[in-house]
Design a protein around this motif. Structure first.
Motif, PDB file in Angstrom:
ATOM      1  N   GLY A 238      36.455  44.527  32.654  1.00 33.55           N
ATOM      2  CA  GLY A 238      35.991  45.433  33.710  1.00 33.55           C
ATOM      3  C   GLY A 238      35.924  44.949  35.113  1.00 33.55           C
ATOM      4  O   GLY A 238      36.015  45.871  36.166  1.00 33.55           O
ATOM      5  N   THR A 239      37.102  43.385  35.508  1.00 33.29           N
ATOM      6  CA  THR A 239      37.636  43.202  36.391  1.00 33.29           C
ATOM      7  C   THR A 239      38.310  44.383  36.998  1.00 33.29           C
ATOM      8  O   THR A 239      38.299  44.412  38.175  1.00 33.29           O
ATOM      9  CB  THR A 239      38.029  42.194  36.949  1.00 33.29           C
ATOM     10  OG1 THR A 239      36.637  40.910  36.442  1.00 33.29           O
ATOM     11  CG2 THR A 239      38.337  41.284  37.670  1.00 33.29           C
ATOM     12  N   LEU A 240      38.972  44.415  35.884  1.00 36.02           N
ATOM     13  CA  LEU A 240      40.882  45.685  35.806  1.00 36.02           C
ATOM     14  C   LEU A 240      39.862  46.525  36.485  1.00 36.02           C
ATOM     15  O   LEU A 240      40.671  47.400  37.006  1.00 36.02           O
ATOM     16  CB  LEU A 240      41.580  45.089  34.661  1.00 36.02           C
ATOM     17  CG  LEU A 240      42.361  46.239  35.276  1.00 36.02           C
ATOM     18  CD1 LEU A 240      43.689  45.801  36.074  1.00 36.02           C
ATOM     19  CD2 LEU A 240      43.589  46.446  33.447  1.00 36.02           C
TER      20      LEU A 240
ATOM     21  N   ALA B 209      41.656  53.015  44.666  1.00 29.82           N
ATOM     22  CA  ALA B 209      41.291  54.982  44.261  1.00 29.82           C
ATOM     23  C   ALA B 209      40.315  55.553  45.027  1.00 29.82           C
ATOM     24  O   ALA B 209      40.395  56.547  45.782  1.00 29.82           O
ATOM     25  CB  ALA B 209      41.079  55.474  42.762  1.00 29.82           C
ATOM     26  N   LEU B 210      39.139  54.651  45.214  1.00 32.91           N
ATOM     27  CA  LEU B 210      38.280  55.105  46.286  1.00 32.91           C
ATOM     28  C   LEU B 210      38.428  54.317  47.532  1.00 32.91           C
ATOM     29  O   LEU B 210      38.107  55.265  48.234  1.00 32.91           O
ATOM     30  CB  LEU B 210      36.775  53.444  45.837  1.00 32.91           C
ATOM     31  CG  LEU B 210      36.034  54.582  47.496  1.00 32.91           C
ATOM     32  CD1 LEU B 210      34.555  55.849  46.936  1.00 32.91           C
ATOM     33  CD2 LEU B 210      34.530  53.602  46.427  1.00 32.91           C
ATOM     34  N   SER B 211      39.833  53.833  48.018  1.00 38.44           N
ATOM     35  CA  SER B 211      40.382  53.190  48.643  1.00 38.44           C
ATOM     36  C   SER B 211      41.393  54.665  49.542  1.00 38.44           C
ATOM     37  O   SER B 211      40.691  55.992  50.563  1.00 38.44           O
ATOM     38  CB  SER B 211      41.312  52.056  48.764  1.00 38.44           C
ATOM     39  OG  SER B 211      40.130  51.315  49.159  1.00 38.44           O
ATOM     40  N   VAL B 212      42.093  55.319  48.028  1.00 43.72           N
ATOM     41  CA  VAL B 212      43.270  56.307  48.647  1.00 43.72           C
ATOM     42  C   VAL B 212      41.677  58.101  49.360  1.00 43.72           C
ATOM     43  O   VAL B 212      42.022  58.330  49.676  1.00 43.72           O
ATOM     44  CB  VAL B 212      43.375  56.632  47.878  1.00 43.72           C
ATOM     45  CG1 VAL B 212      44.264  58.255  47.642  1.00 43.72           C
ATOM     46  CG2 VAL B 212      44.479  55.019  47.965  1.00 43.72           C
TER      47      VAL B 212
ATOM     48  N   LEU C 164      41.137  48.616  40.498  1.00 37.89           N
ATOM     49  CA  LEU C 164      42.093  50.106  39.996  1.00 37.89           C
ATOM     50  C   LEU C 164      40.370  50.628  40.892  1.00 37.89           C
ATOM     51  O   LEU C 164      41.167  52.240  41.581  1.00 37.89           O
ATOM     52  CB  LEU C 164      41.959  50.366  38.269  1.00 37.89           C
ATOM     53  CG  LEU C 164      42.984  49.640  38.124  1.00 37.89           C
ATOM     54  CD1 LEU C 164      43.051  50.501  36.332  1.00 37.89           C
ATOM     55  CD2 LEU C 164      43.919  49.914  38.766  1.00 37.89           C
ATOM     56  N   VAL C 165      39.647  50.705  40.416  1.00 44.70           N
ATOM     57  CA  VAL C 165      38.237  51.670  41.337  1.00 44.70           C
ATOM     58  C   VAL C 165      37.887  51.347  43.035  1.00 44.70           C
ATOM     59  O   VAL C 165      38.381  52.631  43.378  1.00 44.70           O
ATOM     60  CB  VAL C 165      36.760  51.801  40.923  1.00 44.70           C
ATOM     61  CG1 VAL C 165      35.841  51.950  42.052  1.00 44.70           C
ATOM     62  CG2 VAL C 165      36.313  51.946  39.364  1.00 44.70           C
TER      63      VAL C 165
ATOM     64  N   ILE D 272      33.339  38.183  40.709  1.00 41.04           N
ATOM     65  CA  ILE D 272      33.848  38.826  42.766  1.00 41.04           C
ATOM     66  C   ILE D 272      34.963  38.102  43.070  1.00 41.04           C
ATOM     67  O   ILE D 272      35.583  38.740  43.294  1.00 41.04           O
ATOM     68  CB  ILE D 272      32.381  38.103  42.984  1.00 41.04           C
ATOM     69  CG1 ILE D 272      31.473  38.843  42.858  1.00 41.04           C
ATOM     70  CG2 ILE D 272      33.158  38.502  44.948  1.00 41.04           C
ATOM     71  CD1 ILE D 272      30.572  38.702  43.262  1.00 41.04           C
ATOM     72  N   ALA D 273      35.133  36.707  41.889  1.00 36.01           N
ATOM     73  CA  ALA D 273      36.217  36.120  42.726  1.00 36.01           C
ATOM     74  C   ALA D 273      37.948  36.683  42.392  1.00 36.01           C
ATOM     75  O   ALA D 273      38.368  36.114  42.977  1.00 36.01           O
ATOM     76  CB  ALA D 273      36.350  34.561  42.406  1.00 36.01           C
ATOM     77  N   SER D 274      37.597  36.696  40.839  1.00 37.57           N
ATOM     78  CA  SER D 274      38.763  37.854  40.162  1.00 37.57           C
ATOM     79  C   SER D 274      39.099  39.505  41.221  1.00 37.57           C
ATOM     80  O   SER D 274      40.590  39.329  41.353  1.00 37.57           O
ATOM     81  CB  SER D 274      38.522  38.414  38.518  1.00 37.57           C
ATOM     82  OG  SER D 274      38.869  37.360  37.790  1.00 37.57           O
ATOM     83  N   ILE D 275      38.310  40.073  41.515  1.00 39.61           N
ATOM     84  CA  ILE D 275      38.389  41.411  42.249  1.00 39.61           C
ATOM     85  C   ILE D 275      39.233  41.140  43.762  1.00 39.61           C
ATOM     86  O   ILE D 275      39.642  41.558  44.360  1.00 39.61           O
ATOM     87  CB  ILE D 275      37.165  42.047  42.289  1.00 39.61           C
ATOM     88  CG1 ILE D 275      36.393  42.672  40.768  1.00 39.61           C
ATOM     89  CG2 ILE D 275      37.128  43.044  43.189  1.00 39.61           C
ATOM     90  CD1 ILE D 275      35.442  43.319  40.928  1.00 39.61           C
TER      91      ILE D 275
END
Length: 439
Positions: free
Chosen positions: A409-411, A419-422, A415-416, A352-355
């Protein structure tokens, strides 16, 4: 609106409207920062920076102050209930780019809230059950309670944060003085520090501890004179947080070995307090951590309503995002709470911190990059803005190279989110009614 508890005059146009003071606005930010940072990240940062975590916090504080300068200048010129998303609109226009960033900000808000909720769960389970199986249930519980508190209004949020910050900062000051007075200098010796590149890469994690200053920008709608008060609140909050982080991190790593801090996880402060202050110190820090992380969850949810309402009004979000559930709770805060619960239940603390750090660094860099295009309107110094963006990008690149490559997994999650925001922006705007036809 929020009741002014310190006698600040109300803004023009409504002499009876209750307002936030500079202190209250700053404390909303401090409450968010201190809970997210010093109680949640010492172990994670220690894995990367070792006993040099205090250096990492200092560097992160410098980056945050530089970004804070940019945000303060923008906030003074463009105060808005939409917080720093208004700055994105001013710098980049009101199109798809801003829409995607708006969804990213909503995601960051949920991530920050989930992060501190999980930290609350760690302390609560240790204090009441001594069973890690209760971490996530306690995290969900605090999210539900603080969501209800936010639904009651920002007046309640401000009062709660004032109490929390005074208590937490006071006790952390006692902790810092006690541990620094008996610190083992050998544990802090420069010879034991990792390579400087590792310390820089850890700044992305410790910078997460400063993200709460962004929450302050959402208080503009509740300030009597945001042009003057918002910059003061930002600088005051960052100053308090930086001093607290430096004192506490030096005290902890001067008391415990790096491995002991890592093994302590989210309860490092309580473990570090025990050698100096005894069992009473352990419980004092545990209770303090519960207050701090609960308060950070509270203030972390605060921007959701203003962000969603502002973006819905501008057509960047569907109108439903600005609606009310049960005529009281905003759809924005309900959506944020649900997302935070999902993150808290299915992701571990480090992930969570990394994301959150990675997404926030991207957003902050874009905000200040957009600021360069309108700096003549804000009066901001060109070189300060350039240095602010350069340091943010350096931290992001370093973090990507040294940390994200080892956390696939964090990476992927990052990216998800991008991509989801766009995708959400494109899907909504492809179905959005044409304003010209509507008129």
């Amino acid at each position: 609106m929020v009741e002014d508890l310190s006698g600040d005059p109300s803004g023009p146009g409504d002499s009876t409207a209750p307002r936030l003071s500079v202190r209250q606005a700053a404390f909303i930010g401090v409450g968010s920062m201190v809970g997210a940072g010093i109680f949640a990240l010492l172990g994670s940062a220690g894995e990367v920076a070792g006993a040099a975590v205090w250096v990492s916090f200092l560097l992160a504080g410098i980056v945050a102050v530089l970004q804070g300068y940019s945000f303060a200048k923008l906030g003074a010129r463009y105060p808005s209930g939409g917080g720093f998303l208004e700055y994105v609109i001013r710098g980049w226009g009101d199109g798809h780019f801003t829409g995607a960033i708006a969804w990213m900000l909503l995601a960051v808000n949920a991530i920050i809230t989930a992060m501190v909720a999980v930290s609350f769960g760690s302390y609560a389970s240790d204090a009441f059950t001594n069973d890690d199986a209760w971490v996530k249930p306690f995290a969900v519980l605090v999210l539900l309670v603080m969501t209800a508190l936010n639904v009651l209004g920002s007046r309640t949020v401000a009062r709660a944060q004032t109490v929390v910050v005074v208590v937490v900062v006071g006790i952390l000051t006692v902790f810092s003085v006690a541990t620094l007075s008996s610190a083992d200098r050998d544990l802090l010796a420069f010879s034991g520090y990792p390579p400087f590149a590792d310390i820089v890469s850890s700044v992305a994690l410790t910078f997460f501890a400063f993200l709460g200053f962004g929450v302050i920008t959402f208080t503009a709608k509740d300030l009597a004179d945001p042009q003057r008060q918002l910059p003061r609140a930002v600088y005051l909050a960052l100053g308090i947080a930086t001093v607290v982080y430096l004192g506490v991190s030096i005290g902890v790593f001067g008391t415990l070995t790096v491995q002991e801090v890592i093994d302590s996880g989210g309860t490092a402060l309580a473990v570090a307090a025990e050698p100096t202050l005894g069992q009473a110190g352990y419980w004092m820090m545990t209770v303090t951590a519960l207050f701090a992380t609960a308060g950070a969850t509270n203030s972390g949810l605060y921007p959701a309503t203003g962000l969603a309402d502002e973006m819905a009004a501008r057509g960047q979000f569907p109108p439903a995002m600005g609606a009310r559930v049960g005529r009281r709770a905003s759809t924005g805060i309900v959506t944020t709470a649900i997302a935070a619960i999902v993150l808290a239940v299915f992701f571990d603390l480090n992930a969570i911190a990394s994301i959150g750090s990675a997404v926030a660094l991207v957003v902050f860099a874009l905000v200040t990059l957009g600021h360069l295009r309108i700096r003549q309107e804000t009066g901001a110094n060109l070189w300060v803005l350039l240095v602010a963006d350069l340091t943010t990008v350096v931290v992001l690149v370093s973090f990507t190279v040294t940390t994200l490559v080892d956390e696939p997994g964090t990476l992927v999650a990052l990216l998800v989110i991008l991509a989801l925001s766009v995708a959400l922006d494109l899907i909504w705007k492809s179905h959005r009614p044409d304003p010209a036809q509507a008129s």
